[in-house]
Design a protein around this motif. Structure first.
Motif, PDB file in Angstrom:
ATOM      1  N   UNK A  91       0.862  -1.180   0.000  1.00 17.72           N
ATOM      2  CA  UNK A  91       0.000   0.000   0.000  1.00 17.72           C
ATOM      3  C   UNK A  91       0.896   1.227   0.000  1.00 17.72           C
ATOM      4  N   UNK A  92       0.718   2.103  -0.985  1.00 17.08           N
ATOM      5  CA  UNK A  92       1.558   3.286  -1.140  1.00 17.08           C
ATOM      6  C   UNK A  92       0.661   4.516  -1.235  1.00 17.08           C
ATOM      7  N   UNK A  93       0.901   5.478  -0.342  1.00 17.42           N
ATOM      8  CA  UNK A  93       0.135   6.718  -0.325  1.00 17.42           C
ATOM      9  C   UNK A  93       1.089   7.900  -0.341  1.00 17.42           C
ATOM     10  N   UNK A 142       4.889   2.417 -11.777  1.00 17.61           N
ATOM     11  CA  UNK A 142       4.297   2.946 -13.007  1.00 17.61           C
ATOM     12  C   UNK A 142       2.961   3.597 -12.660  1.00 17.61           C
ATOM     13  N   UNK A 143       2.675   4.681 -13.335  1.00 17.66           N
ATOM     14  CA  UNK A 143       1.339   5.262 -13.201  1.00 17.66           C
ATOM     15  C   UNK A 143       0.384   4.551 -14.139  1.00 17.66           C
ATOM     16  N   UNK A 144      -0.884   4.721 -13.871  1.00 15.51           N
ATOM     17  CA  UNK A 144      -1.857   4.270 -14.859  1.00 15.51           C
ATOM     18  C   UNK A 144      -1.836   5.238 -16.029  1.00 15.51           C
ATOM     19  N   UNK A 145      -2.574   4.928 -17.072  1.00 15.09           N
ATOM     20  CA  UNK A 145      -2.563   5.748 -18.275  1.00 15.09           C
ATOM     21  C   UNK A 145      -3.020   7.166 -17.933  1.00 15.09           C
ATOM     22  N   UNK A 203      -3.296   7.567  -3.782  1.00 11.82           N
ATOM     23  CA  UNK A 203      -3.099   6.161  -3.440  1.00 11.82           C
ATOM     24  C   UNK A 203      -2.663   5.406  -4.694  1.00 11.82           C
ATOM     25  N   UNK A 204      -1.564   4.681  -4.575  1.00 10.38           N
ATOM     26  CA  UNK A 204      -1.010   3.925  -5.700  1.00 10.38           C
ATOM     27  C   UNK A 204      -1.321   2.448  -5.481  1.00 10.38           C
ATOM     28  N   UNK A 205      -2.033   1.788  -6.397  1.00 11.05           N
ATOM     29  CA  UNK A 205      -2.279   0.345  -6.243  1.00 11.05           C
ATOM     30  C   UNK A 205      -0.963  -0.427  -6.135  1.00 11.05           C
ATOM     31  N   UNK A 206      -0.934  -1.416  -5.260  1.00 11.73           N
ATOM     32  CA  UNK A 206       0.296  -2.155  -5.012  1.00 11.73           C
ATOM     33  C   UNK A 206       0.876  -2.795  -6.256  1.00 11.73           C
ATOM     34  N   UNK A 207       0.018  -3.220  -7.214  1.00 10.07           N
ATOM     35  CA  UNK A 207       0.509  -3.875  -8.405  1.00 10.07           C
ATOM     36  C   UNK A 207       1.343  -2.961  -9.291  1.00 10.07           C
ATOM     37  N   UNK A 208       1.188  -1.636  -9.139  1.00  2.51           N
ATOM     38  CA  UNK A 208       1.956  -0.704  -9.949  1.00  2.51           C
ATOM     39  C   UNK A 208       3.384  -0.527  -9.417  1.00  2.51           C
ATOM     40  N   UNK A 266       4.196   3.871   3.324  1.00  3.64           N
ATOM     41  CA  UNK A 266       4.340   2.602   2.624  1.00  3.64           C
ATOM     42  C   UNK A 266       4.078   1.464   3.596  1.00  3.64           C
ATOM     43  N   UNK A 267       3.230   0.548   3.204  1.00  7.86           N
ATOM     44  CA  UNK A 267       2.926  -0.628   4.018  1.00  7.86           C
ATOM     45  C   UNK A 267       3.187  -1.870   3.172  1.00  7.86           C
ATOM     46  N   UNK A 268       3.910  -2.836   3.756  1.00  9.97           N
ATOM     47  CA  UNK A 268       4.269  -4.065   3.054  1.00  9.97           C
ATOM     48  C   UNK A 268       3.892  -5.258   3.922  1.00  9.97           C
ATOM     49  N   UNK A 269       3.175  -6.193   3.323  1.00  7.49           N
ATOM     50  CA  UNK A 269       2.817  -7.426   4.022  1.00  7.49           C
ATOM     51  C   UNK A 269       2.827  -8.564   3.007  1.00  7.49           C
ATOM     52  N   UNK A 270       2.957  -9.767   3.514  1.00  9.75           N
ATOM     53  CA  UNK A 270       2.886 -10.936   2.632  1.00  9.75           C
ATOM     54  C   UNK A 270       1.480 -11.055   2.078  1.00  9.75           C
ATOM     55  N   UNK A 271       1.361 -11.682   0.908  1.00 10.31           N
ATOM     56  CA  UNK A 271       0.064 -11.803   0.275  1.00 10.31           C
ATOM     57  C   UNK A 271      -0.937 -12.585   1.087  1.00 10.31           C
TER      58      UNK A 271
END
Length: 640
Positions: A12-14, A48-51, A23-28, A72-77
């Motif tokens: 999670x990135x803010x 990466x940003x979205x389009x 807020x940036x989706x984690x997949x980016x 920034x928050x990081x956790x296992x899936x």
């Protein structure tokens, strides 16, 4: 050998700046690098940003010089460990590249790749903060509070709360590269304190001792990929604390068992106060304490226990090698390193996913929970003294009067002058010493004389005089020398030697209101004159007690300050004793619990063994019964 492992991460990135939040989706997120320690962290993230259009909100906001905050928050899936790894910091640098996706309806659309380097707030703000300030009658805690910016700091350290006669910050251009961050770390290191940071709360702590968590999480060897033991280099020197004061010089030798004979680190003091020398000896004694072994370990996957700095782990279970250093002992997490590269790095990959797969390298460094020595990052030592102009402070009389004041500390019997530093409008004490004159001259500095003062961190010194008092300097034509003694023009004695018609002339001129006396010696004559000018009234004697009152105030302030310092020292010593007893009791409790656990385990094992034996007997009896039944059945079959 550490190898990267593939694992799903929930990131999670803010970003927050200029009142806007993104807020940036984690997949980016395509790359993440983190070094998190007990004192703070540094990190970088690439995403990466979205389009977007050319004037997208995020891109436009990042062009502004506003303070950019990152969470920034990081956790296992699979949602472990129990507590996500959380970083909250400020951006140091930002980079952006773009990749065109084409033009739609006359508008170009882009993917943008952002890279942000960020760190904990103290590193970002305080490394650019380089103040020069002078404070009097203040505690170190108050100084830090005055310079903390928007940081959240808590204090549990008696040393910080003690009032000091003077504290000086010298971090400007005269000390290249030294920041307020360096200054705080230097102060903590030289006073054996603890500087720690809680990344979850985004809060700092200044404490006398390391925080102690009561419970340690068990860590199985199944979760560990690789481990190394770091043995600290032994200390090969002793220490000598030398006090070079002439009347009572001392040399205190501080031994330590691993020292090589003849190898020493020496510390030089010059103080007439034995208590100051003793305090320095205690401080240096703690520096000779050897460090305990450290453990470096990397993980096969995100562990199922908390691994943030300060957390306690316990290496236990049958999968650890027997005799391993630190086995079945509580270990404190000192630092954590995480390197994560997205398995799919394309601009389209995992754009809106909250969880993505990464190649991870995760490792931690551990120290025994009983370790009292503190790990601090590298810092630069502040450079003292700085030099400023001051005016001799002496109350009483008119502004132009030549009066002096010497203050005696009743507790230490030390004498001092007072110097006002107009730049900060603060008055500091300097030792009352002959300065550049030999000891058989007594010429104390007069009121409002311009002087050069050297400001150290906790004390000041008189360096030299800058200007002459009014009326002392003689005309250059006469090539004269003069000593002017007394309060002012109407009450003084002048000793003058100059040249008149190339002949030396010496005279004494005493003045007291209208009463004057002159003794003049020249070429071939001696002139003596006593004169009282009619109509000139003798000066009315006055009795100005301001100097005595000021000196008494100083003595009282010093006494109160000394008493407070003694009380604080006694309190700190008592708290140290209490903490030691608590830690001892805690260790005993742990040992007792461990012993009880082993005893219960042994009894459970014994009971289990008995149960297994009984079960075996029962099985054996059941087998015999089955055999007898079979024999009886066979006999019945024969009878048929």
């Amino acid at each position: 050998m550490r190898t990267a492992v593939q694992e799903g991460l929930q990131i999670e990135l803010t970003l927050t700046l200029g009142g806007q939040s993104f807020s940036i989706p984690g997949g980016q997120v395509k790359h993440l690098s983190v070094h998190l320690a007990t004192h703070g962290f540094t990190a970088s993230v690439t995403f990466w940003s979205s389009l977007q259009k050319k004037d997208s909100a995020l891109f436009t906001a990042l062009q502004k010089p506003d303070l950019l905050q990152v969470r920034l928050s990081v956790a296992a899936g699979d949602a472990s460990p129990p507590t996500p790894l959380v970083l909250q910091g400020l951006v140091r640098s930002r980079r952006v590249t773009s990749e065109s996706h084409g033009i739609s309806q006359g508008v170009e659309h882009l993917f943008r790749r952002f890279t942000l380097e960020f760190a904990d707030p103290a590193q970002v703000l305080w490394r650019q903060h380089r103040p020069i300030d002078l404070y009097t009658n203040i505690s170190m805690m108050e100084v830090i509070e005055a310079h903390k910016a928007n940081l959240q700091i808590s204090y549990d350290w008696t040393v910080l709360k003690q009032k000091q006669p003077m504290l000086c910050l010298a971090l400007g251009a005269d000390a290249p590269g030294v920041s307020f961050y360096d200054f705080v770390l230097w102060y903590v290191a030289t006073n054996n304190g603890v500087w720690s940071y809680d990344s979850h709360l985004n809060q700092y702590w200044l404490t006398a001792d390391k925080p102690t968590l009561l419970l340690a999480s068990p860590l199985s060897g199944l979760q560990v990929q690789d481990m190394k033991v770091h043995l600290p280099p032994p200390i090969r020197h002793a220490t000598r604390v030398l006090n070079a004061v002439a009347h009572a010089p001392t040399t205190a030798v501080l031994e330590q068992p691993q020292a090589v004979a003849g190898v020493s680190h020496d510390v030089m003091l010059r103080t007439p106060l034995a208590t100051q020398a003793e305090q320095r000896q205690k401080l240096e004694k703690t520096r000779l304490q050897p460090r305990q072994s450290l453990l470096d370990m990397s993980f096969k996957h995100f562990p199922t226990v908390d691994i943030f700095p300060g957390a306690l782990l316990r290496l236990e279970g049958p999968l650890w090698p027997s005799g391993l250093k630190g086995l079945d002992e509580d270990q404190r997490v000192l630092s954590l390193d995480l390197e994560a590269h997205a398995l799919n790095e394309g601009v389209h990959d995992d754009q809106q996913n909250l969880i993505a797969t990464y190649e991870n390298l995760l490792s931690v460094r551990l120290e025994p929970a009983s370790e009292t020595l503190v790990n601090l990052p590298a810092y630069r030592t502040p450079r003292y003294p700085i030099h400023v102009e001051g005016l001799v402070h002496s109350p009483g009389g008119d502004a132009q009067d030549r009066r002096y004041l010497i203050v005696e500390d009743e507790k230490t019997s030390l004498h001092s002058y007072r110097m006002t530093v107009p730049l900060w409008n603060q008055t500091v004490d300097v030792p009352a010493e002959p300065n550049q004159l030999p000891g058989h001259f007594f010429f104390p500095p007069y009121k409002n004389t311009r002087v050069l003062v050297a400001l150290h961190f906790e004390h000041a010194e008189l360096v030299r005089f800058i200007d002459w008092k009014e009326g002392v300097r003689t005309p250059q034509d006469g090539q004269g020398d003069q000593a002017l003694l007394g309060w002012n023009k109407t009450s003084q004695t002048a000793f003058t030697h100059d040249f008149q018609d190339d002949n030396p002339v010496w005279r004494i001129h005493r003045t007291s209101g209208g009463d004057t006396q002159i003794v003049r010696m020249g070429e071939g004559h001696l002139f003596i004159q006593v004169q009282e000018t009619p109509g000139v009234m003798a000066p009315t004697p006055t009795y100005d007690v301001s100097p005595q009152v000021d000196a008494a105030k100083a003595d009282l302030s010093a006494s109160v300050g000394g008493a407070l310092a003694e009380s604080a020292t006694a309190y700190q010593a008592a708290m140290g004793t209490v903490r030691a007893k608590m830690q001892s009791a805690h260790a005993e409790t742990k040992a007792a619990l461990s012993g009880a656990k082993k005893e219960v385990g042994a009894k459970v094992a014994e009971a289990k063994s008995g149960f297994q034996e009984a079960s075996a007997r029962l099985s054996q009896g059941s087998g015999q019964l089955s055999g007898n039944a079979a024999e009886a059945k066979a006999s019945l079959e024969k009878l048929r």
